[in-house]
Design an enzyme around this catalytic site. Structure first.
Site, PDB file in Angstrom:
ATOM      1  N   CYS A 120       7.575   4.350  -4.595  1.00 17.62           N
ATOM      2  CA  CYS A 120       7.001   5.693  -4.670  1.00 17.62           C
ATOM      3  C   CYS A 120       7.363   6.453  -3.408  1.00 17.62           C
ATOM      4  O   CYS A 120       8.004   5.930  -2.512  1.00 17.62           O
ATOM      5  CB  CYS A 120       5.490   5.631  -4.858  1.00 17.62           C
ATOM      6  SG  CYS A 120       4.809   7.194  -5.473  1.00 17.62           S
ATOM      7  N   CYS A 130       4.091  12.566  -4.666  1.00 21.79           N
ATOM      8  CA  CYS A 130       4.887  11.423  -5.112  1.00 21.79           C
ATOM      9  C   CYS A 130       6.276  11.798  -5.592  1.00 21.79           C
ATOM     10  O   CYS A 130       6.806  11.195  -6.528  1.00 21.79           O
ATOM     11  CB  CYS A 130       4.138  10.673  -6.206  1.00 21.79           C
ATOM     12  SG  CYS A 130       2.572  10.013  -5.626  1.00 21.79           S
ATOM     13  N   LYS A 195      -2.153   5.103 -14.728  1.00 19.36           N
ATOM     14  CA  LYS A 195      -2.671   5.349 -13.381  1.00 19.36           C
ATOM     15  C   LYS A 195      -3.393   6.682 -13.390  1.00 19.36           C
ATOM     16  O   LYS A 195      -2.814   7.710 -13.726  1.00 19.36           O
ATOM     17  CB  LYS A 195      -1.509   5.382 -12.390  1.00 19.36           C
ATOM     18  CG  LYS A 195      -1.939   5.689 -10.965  1.00 19.36           C
ATOM     19  CD  LYS A 195      -0.752   5.607 -10.029  1.00 19.36           C
ATOM     20  CE  LYS A 195      -1.149   5.902  -8.596  1.00 19.36           C
ATOM     21  NZ  LYS A 195       0.030   5.850  -7.719  1.00 19.36           N
ATOM     22  N   ARG A 205      -5.512   6.481   1.208  1.00 19.22           N
ATOM     23  CA  ARG A 205      -4.833   7.641   1.793  1.00 19.22           C
ATOM     24  C   ARG A 205      -4.865   7.531   3.311  1.00 19.22           C
ATOM     25  O   ARG A 205      -3.928   7.928   3.983  1.00 19.22           O
ATOM     26  CB  ARG A 205      -5.481   8.944   1.304  1.00 19.22           C
ATOM     27  CG  ARG A 205      -5.545   9.054  -0.226  1.00 19.22           C
ATOM     28  CD  ARG A 205      -4.447   9.936  -0.796  1.00 19.22           C
ATOM     29  NE  ARG A 205      -4.213   9.651  -2.223  1.00 19.22           N
ATOM     30  CZ  ARG A 205      -4.750  10.320  -3.242  1.00 19.22           C
ATOM     31  NH1 ARG A 205      -5.579  11.318  -2.993  1.00 19.22           N
ATOM     32  NH2 ARG A 205      -4.465  10.009  -4.489  1.00 19.22           N
ATOM     33  N   ARG A 217      -3.101  15.643  -7.598  1.00 19.54           N
ATOM     34  CA  ARG A 217      -2.108  14.863  -8.348  1.00 19.54           C
ATOM     35  C   ARG A 217      -2.356  14.878  -9.850  1.00 19.54           C
ATOM     36  O   ARG A 217      -1.840  14.044 -10.573  1.00 19.54           O
ATOM     37  CB  ARG A 217      -2.119  13.426  -7.839  1.00 19.54           C
ATOM     38  CG  ARG A 217      -1.834  13.364  -6.367  1.00 19.54           C
ATOM     39  CD  ARG A 217      -1.650  11.964  -5.900  1.00 19.54           C
ATOM     40  NE  ARG A 217      -1.529  11.967  -4.448  1.00 19.54           N
ATOM     41  CZ  ARG A 217      -0.887  11.065  -3.740  1.00 19.54           C
ATOM     42  NH1 ARG A 217      -0.333  10.045  -4.329  1.00 19.54           N
ATOM     43  NH2 ARG A 217      -0.829  11.169  -2.431  1.00 19.54           N
ATOM     44  N   GLU A 233       0.924   5.914 -22.955  1.00 21.31           N
ATOM     45  CA  GLU A 233       1.719   5.634 -21.741  1.00 21.31           C
ATOM     46  C   GLU A 233       2.209   4.181 -21.726  1.00 21.31           C
ATOM     47  O   GLU A 233       3.354   3.900 -21.405  1.00 21.31           O
ATOM     48  CB  GLU A 233       0.859   5.875 -20.482  1.00 21.31           C
ATOM     49  CG  GLU A 233       0.636   7.333 -20.139  1.00 21.31           C
ATOM     50  CD  GLU A 233       1.818   7.936 -19.393  1.00 21.31           C
ATOM     51  OE1 GLU A 233       2.840   7.245 -19.217  1.00 21.31           O
ATOM     52  OE2 GLU A 233       1.721   9.101 -18.987  1.00 21.31           O
ATOM     53  N   LYS A 248      -4.818   1.256 -13.435  1.00 18.53           N
ATOM     54  CA  LYS A 248      -5.317   1.522 -12.090  1.00 18.53           C
ATOM     55  C   LYS A 248      -6.130   2.784 -12.068  1.00 18.53           C
ATOM     56  O   LYS A 248      -5.667   3.777 -12.634  1.00 18.53           O
ATOM     57  CB  LYS A 248      -4.101   1.663 -11.158  1.00 18.53           C
ATOM     58  CG  LYS A 248      -4.423   2.001  -9.747  1.00 18.53           C
ATOM     59  CD  LYS A 248      -3.154   2.115  -8.964  1.00 18.53           C
ATOM     60  CE  LYS A 248      -3.507   2.666  -7.607  1.00 18.53           C
ATOM     61  NZ  LYS A 248      -2.361   3.141  -6.907  1.00 18.53           N
ATOM     62  N   SER A 274      -8.568   0.639  -3.264  1.00 13.82           N
ATOM     63  CA  SER A 274      -9.190   0.736  -1.949  1.00 13.82           C
ATOM     64  C   SER A 274     -10.649   1.193  -2.000  1.00 13.82           C
ATOM     65  O   SER A 274     -11.491   0.667  -1.287  1.00 13.82           O
ATOM     66  CB  SER A 274      -8.371   1.678  -1.069  1.00 13.82           C
ATOM     67  OG  SER A 274      -8.224   2.946  -1.689  1.00 13.82           O
ATOM     68  N   TYR A 313      -7.488  -6.284  -2.403  1.00 14.54           N
ATOM     69  CA  TYR A 313      -7.634  -6.510  -0.959  1.00 14.54           C
ATOM     70  C   TYR A 313      -8.560  -7.694  -0.694  1.00 14.54           C
ATOM     71  O   TYR A 313      -8.640  -8.180   0.417  1.00 14.54           O
ATOM     72  CB  TYR A 313      -8.164  -5.229  -0.290  1.00 14.54           C
ATOM     73  CG  TYR A 313      -7.295  -4.039  -0.610  1.00 14.54           C
ATOM     74  CD1 TYR A 313      -6.092  -3.839   0.065  1.00 14.54           C
ATOM     75  CD2 TYR A 313      -7.622  -3.146  -1.635  1.00 14.54           C
ATOM     76  CE1 TYR A 313      -5.246  -2.781  -0.261  1.00 14.54           C
ATOM     77  CE2 TYR A 313      -6.796  -2.086  -1.972  1.00 14.54           C
ATOM     78  CZ  TYR A 313      -5.608  -1.915  -1.276  1.00 14.54           C
ATOM     79  OH  TYR A 313      -4.778  -0.878  -1.615  1.00 14.54           O
TER      80      TYR A 313
HETATM   81  C1  PBG Z   1       1.043   5.585  -4.625  1.00 12.35           C
HETATM   82  C2  PBG Z   1      -0.097   4.614  -4.608  1.00 12.35           C
HETATM   83  C3  PBG Z   1      -1.449   4.883  -4.368  1.00 12.35           C
HETATM   84  C4  PBG Z   1      -2.122   3.659  -4.436  1.00 12.35           C
HETATM   85  C5  PBG Z   1      -1.176   2.690  -4.689  1.00 12.35           C
HETATM   86  N1  PBG Z   1       0.067   3.302  -4.816  1.00 12.35           N
HETATM   87  C6  PBG Z   1      -2.130   6.127  -3.991  1.00 12.35           C
HETATM   88  C7  PBG Z   1      -2.143   7.287  -4.893  1.00 12.35           C
HETATM   89  O1  PBG Z   1      -1.563   7.285  -5.977  1.00 12.35           O
HETATM   90  O2  PBG Z   1      -2.759   8.264  -4.512  1.00 12.35           O
HETATM   91  C8  PBG Z   1      -3.598   3.470  -4.263  1.00 12.35           C
HETATM   92  C9  PBG Z   1      -4.043   2.086  -3.986  1.00 12.35           C
HETATM   93  C10 PBG Z   1      -5.454   1.994  -3.512  1.00 12.35           C
HETATM   94  O3  PBG Z   1      -6.232   2.968  -3.487  1.00 12.35           O
HETATM   95  O4  PBG Z   1      -5.840   0.883  -3.143  1.00 12.35           O
HETATM   96  N2  PBG Z   1       2.125   5.166  -3.847  1.00 12.35           N
END
Ligand code: PBG
Length: 325
Positions: A120, A130, A195, A205, A217, A233, A248, A274, A313
């Protein structure tokens, strides 16, 4: 059968009975541990909003990989947090970039460990979006051109799995073609298929330095209200050649994981993101939740919903907890 002839509590009476009828077994084999790679040497920078997680330099990433291997965790996913950014994120396809270097070093130290690379641009663009911006929005097809470059560069570095995460239309087929043409037909694609435009990426972030300079986004990530669209999708990505399907985030989308599981025969991965990690840690720090039980219950719920793999994590601490039994 009805009460009182049938009494469900009979099978909950002893620990061995409970073990015998347990439907979902959480094992370390399901875990993929995310790492954030920064420039420098012997450097670890704790991530404030993700207690226990740090950004690490390449040499420290190798140490993390060795630790994961010792714990039995089969895979890592790497994110680069470079100091060089531009409008299109060209550092993402630098053959000598952070994740490319980290991959080479990790594969040298731990050849058996699977290295997944997130393909990405948001960590690599000045605006934090992105892809390539045209008239205030990410341009789909211009971004695909660059995504092909990223996938190739990552495969050349020795990545075992490429995980395109930008939610561009046609991104799986595009990456597949580029990889095949480049001689990497053996490298699988883990597609971030469903996603969502979620607030639960908040702490990421900070961890990845991807706060958007402007905008949002929602023109490329999915609307949290949509379930059928996830199936659309996923079906598209499977047809384009995805080897793994990802949903996700995980926890607010367990229903989506379950539907996707029913819909495809490919391995399903879920990203325990996260914000989900941060919520659990914050409550546990205040003594509001039993930390260890919350970790295992959370991961078990994702598995029960239908995920084969969990990007989390919690991987290292959960591996330790599972070992203790
Ligand atoms: C994009 C990406 C994101 C996450 C993984 N890959 C952030 C986004 O799409 O804003 C988020 C992972 C997380 O929050 O743990 N490269």
């Amino acid at each position: 059968m009805q009460f009182p002839e049938y009494r469900p509590r009979r099978l909950r009476r002893t620990e061995s009975l409970r073990r015998m009828v347990r439907e979902t077994l959480l094992t370390v084999d399901s875990f993929i541990y995310p790492l954030f790679v920064i420039p420098g040497k012997a450097t670890r920078k704790p991530i404030g909003s993700m207690p226990g997680q740090s950004q690490v330099s390449v040499d420290e990433a190798v140490a993390e990989a060795q630790e994961c291997q010792a714990l039995g965790i089969p895979a890592l996913i790497l994110f680069g947090v470079p100091d060089k950014k531009d409008a299109v994120g060209s550092e993402a396809w630098n053959d000598d970039g952070l994740v490319q270097r980290a991959t080479r070093e990790i594969k040298r130290a731990c050849p058996e460990l699977t290295v997944v690379l997130d393909a990405c641009f948001d960590e690599y663009t000045t605006h934090g979006h992105c892809g390539v911006m045209v008239d205030g929005d990410v341009d789909n097809d211009a971004t695909l051109e660059n995504l092909g470059r990223v996938a190739l560069s990552q495969a050349k570095a020795g990545a075992d799995v490429i995980a395109p995460s930008g939610m561009m239309d046609g991104f799986v087929g595009w990456c597949r073609d580029q990889l095949d043409e480049g001689g990497f037909e053996h490298v699988p694609i883990m597609a971030y298929s469903a996603k969502y435009a979620s607030c639960f990426y908040g702490p990421f972030r900070e961890a990845a330095g991807t706060a958007n300079e402007f905008g949002h986004r929602r023109t490329y990530q999915m609307d949290p209200a949509n379930g059928h669209e996830a199936i659309r999708e996923v079906t598209m990505d499977a047809a384009e050649g995805a080897d793994f399907i990802m949903v996700k985030p995980a926890l607010a989308y367990l229903d989506v994981i379950a539907r996707v599981r029913d819909e495809v025969d490919l391995p399903v991965a879920a990203y325990n993101v996260s914000g989900e990690y941060a919520m659990l840690k914050a409550a546990a720090e205040r003594g509001w939740l039993d930390h260890d039980r919350a970790v295992l219950e959370t991961l078990t719920s994702i598995k029960r919903a239908g995920a084969d793999l969990i990007l989390t994590y919690h991987a290292k601490e959960a591996a330790v907890l599972l070992r203790k039994g």
